[in-house]
Design a protein around this motif. Structure first.
Motif, PDB file in Angstrom:
ATOM      1  N   ALA A 152      -2.839  -1.979   1.549  1.00 59.81           N
ATOM      2  CA  ALA A 152      -2.167  -3.013   0.751  1.00 59.81           C
ATOM      3  C   ALA A 152      -1.255  -2.385  -0.293  1.00 59.81           C
ATOM      4  O   ALA A 152      -0.136  -2.849  -0.521  1.00 59.81           O
ATOM      5  CB  ALA A 152      -3.196  -3.912   0.076  1.00 59.81           C
ATOM      6  N   ARG A 155       1.865  -1.056   1.352  1.00 62.80           N
ATOM      7  CA  ARG A 155       2.774  -2.162   1.671  1.00 62.80           C
ATOM      8  C   ARG A 155       3.575  -2.559   0.438  1.00 62.80           C
ATOM      9  O   ARG A 155       4.775  -2.826   0.513  1.00 62.80           O
ATOM     10  CB  ARG A 155       1.977  -3.367   2.190  1.00 62.80           C
ATOM     11  CG  ARG A 155       2.822  -4.606   2.433  1.00 62.80           C
ATOM     12  CD  ARG A 155       1.959  -5.747   2.932  1.00 62.80           C
ATOM     13  NE  ARG A 155       1.532  -5.503   4.290  1.00 62.80           N
ATOM     14  CZ  ARG A 155       2.305  -5.741   5.349  1.00 62.80           C
ATOM     15  NH1 ARG A 155       3.522  -6.229   5.191  1.00 62.80           N
ATOM     16  NH2 ARG A 155       1.872  -5.516   6.551  1.00 62.80           N
ATOM     17  N   GLN A 156       2.935  -2.593  -0.714  1.00 64.61           N
ATOM     18  CA  GLN A 156       3.633  -2.943  -1.950  1.00 64.61           C
ATOM     19  C   GLN A 156       4.652  -1.879  -2.342  1.00 64.61           C
ATOM     20  O   GLN A 156       5.728  -2.193  -2.854  1.00 64.61           O
ATOM     21  CB  GLN A 156       2.624  -3.162  -3.078  1.00 64.61           C
ATOM     22  CG  GLN A 156       1.759  -4.395  -2.917  1.00 64.61           C
ATOM     23  CD  GLN A 156       2.588  -5.662  -2.771  1.00 64.61           C
ATOM     24  OE1 GLN A 156       3.488  -5.918  -3.574  1.00 64.61           O
ATOM     25  NE2 GLN A 156       2.299  -6.454  -1.748  1.00 64.61           N
ATOM     26  N   LEU A 283      -5.425  -8.408   2.071  1.00 65.11           N
ATOM     27  CA  LEU A 283      -4.035  -8.006   2.243  1.00 65.11           C
ATOM     28  C   LEU A 283      -3.111  -9.219   2.184  1.00 65.11           C
ATOM     29  O   LEU A 283      -2.076  -9.195   1.500  1.00 65.11           O
ATOM     30  CB  LEU A 283      -3.867  -7.285   3.579  1.00 65.11           C
ATOM     31  CG  LEU A 283      -2.451  -6.832   3.942  1.00 65.11           C
ATOM     32  CD1 LEU A 283      -1.904  -5.888   2.883  1.00 65.11           C
ATOM     33  CD2 LEU A 283      -2.447  -6.162   5.307  1.00 65.11           C
ATOM     34  N   GLU A 286      -2.273 -10.550  -1.233  1.00 62.58           N
ATOM     35  CA  GLU A 286      -1.332  -9.790  -2.057  1.00 62.58           C
ATOM     36  C   GLU A 286       0.109  -9.940  -1.596  1.00 62.58           C
ATOM     37  O   GLU A 286       1.031  -9.496  -2.271  1.00 62.58           O
ATOM     38  CB  GLU A 286      -1.711  -8.306  -2.044  1.00 62.58           C
ATOM     39  CG  GLU A 286      -3.057  -8.011  -2.705  1.00 62.58           C
ATOM     40  CD  GLU A 286      -3.315  -6.526  -2.818  1.00 62.58           C
ATOM     41  OE1 GLU A 286      -2.357  -5.738  -2.669  1.00 62.58           O
ATOM     42  OE2 GLU A 286      -4.470  -6.144  -3.053  1.00 62.58           O
ATOM     43  N   MET A 287       0.303 -10.563  -0.432  1.00 68.69           N
ATOM     44  CA  MET A 287       1.650 -10.725   0.105  1.00 68.69           C
ATOM     45  C   MET A 287       2.285 -12.014  -0.403  1.00 68.69           C
ATOM     46  O   MET A 287       1.601 -12.998  -0.654  1.00 68.69           O
ATOM     47  CB  MET A 287       1.618 -10.752   1.643  1.00 68.69           C
ATOM     48  CG  MET A 287       1.184  -9.456   2.287  1.00 68.69           C
ATOM     49  SD  MET A 287       1.131  -9.580   4.096  1.00 68.69           S
ATOM     50  CE  MET A 287       2.865  -9.858   4.461  1.00 68.69           C
TER      51      MET A 287
END
Length: 297
Positions: A152, A155-156, A283, A286-287
């Motif tokens: 995660a 990805r950020q 995950l 958080e998107m």
């Protein structure tokens, strides 16, 4: 031919790709050559008999070497490539790179002076995540161990880097986002309609579908190659919707407005090179997922 000879031969076949990865990371042809050579030395020192995807292993090793170089630059207080002198240095390096036929073929038309300068403003971890995922379709779960962060978090990092790059080249990024949305919209339409031939046209021959552990628990499986991936999606995705995932075109399956599964696409050269099927609740939480209308709606 010995095993060592076969390994060396395989490495040579991967060298243009690894050099392109390293050049994107470092912005220097000389440093890219050094990084690739270091990857070769590590290959010879490692037992790779059980490695299933040796090409992917070499990509991540090269990325790790480049990350060390970028961090060393920061630690030694080297100046970023800013201003006329920095721009000239990048431009010279770019000319040298494009003079290399194999490297030029790997970089295609995606490399440019402006992008190299902008990427030099990213942190080492941001640059690694952005280059490996957005440019070379390496999944986030393979990048995470390199930078020592969660999937995660990586990805950020990539999302933050993508926004910065887009902010520096807004006109180009808007056009790129529009093209990506068109490709994903066409994929969704072909999937729903069972248009197998249409799916094949949109998929890179070496496309990879990867599923996270949660999605695998639902019965989803990984797939590799255009035909196998097309078979997975042909006639399906009836409930999926076109969406922006952290600003990038993708698909989402939601229940009562809550995303349950997202499909994150990596598009290279106008074709889908990678699809990640993600269902992990942490995950997804958080998107930033924004449902949008399909192109033409």
């Amino acid at each position: 031919m010995t095993d060592a000879d076969q390994l060396a031969q395989f490495f040579q076949s991967q060298r243009p790709h690894l050099k392109a990865v390293a050049y994107r990371m470092l912005g220097s042809l000389a440093e890219a050559d050094d990084a690739v050579q270091e990857a070769y030395l590590r290959l010879n020192r490692s037992d790779v008999a059980e490695v299933e995807n040796l090409a992917g292993w070499l990509t991540t090793v090269t990325g790790r070497v480049c990350l060390d170089v970028l961090r060393a630059r920061r630690n030694h207080g080297e100046e970023d490539l800013e201003g006329p002198a920095g721009a000239e240095a990048v431009e010279a390096s770019e000319r040298d790179a494009l003079a290399d036929p194999e490297l030029a073929a790997e970089l295609s038309d995606s490399v440019g002076l402006a992008l190299l300068v902008v990427m030099d403003t990213l942190s080492p971890a941001e640059r690694l995540a952005f280059v490996l995922h957005d440019m070379f379709a390496v999944p986030f779960e393979e990048i995470a161990p390199i930078v020592g962060k969660s999937t995660a978090a990586v990805r950020q990092l990539a999302s933050r880097a993508r926004r910065r790059v887009q902010g520096q080249a807004e006109e180009e990024s808007e056009a790129d986002r529009a093209r990506q949305r068109e490709v994903v919209s066409a994929f969704l339409a072909a999937s729903r309609g069972g248009n197998f031939a249409g799916l094949l046209k949109l998929l890179d021959p070496d496309v990879v579908l990867r599923t996270d552990l949660t999605a695998a628990g639902f019965g989803a499986t990984d797939a590799r190659g255009a035909r196998d991936v097309a078979e997975v999606f042909s006639g399906r995705a009836q409930a999926a919707q076109l969406a922006l995932l952290d600003g990038s075109a993708g698909l989402v399956w939601a229940v009562a407005g809550t995303p349950r599964v997202v499909f994150d696409f990596t598009i290279i050269g106008g074709r889908i090179a990678g699809i990640e099927m993600l269902a992990d609740a942490g995950l997804l939480g958080e998107m930033v997922v924004e449902v949008v209308g399909a192109v033409g709606e």
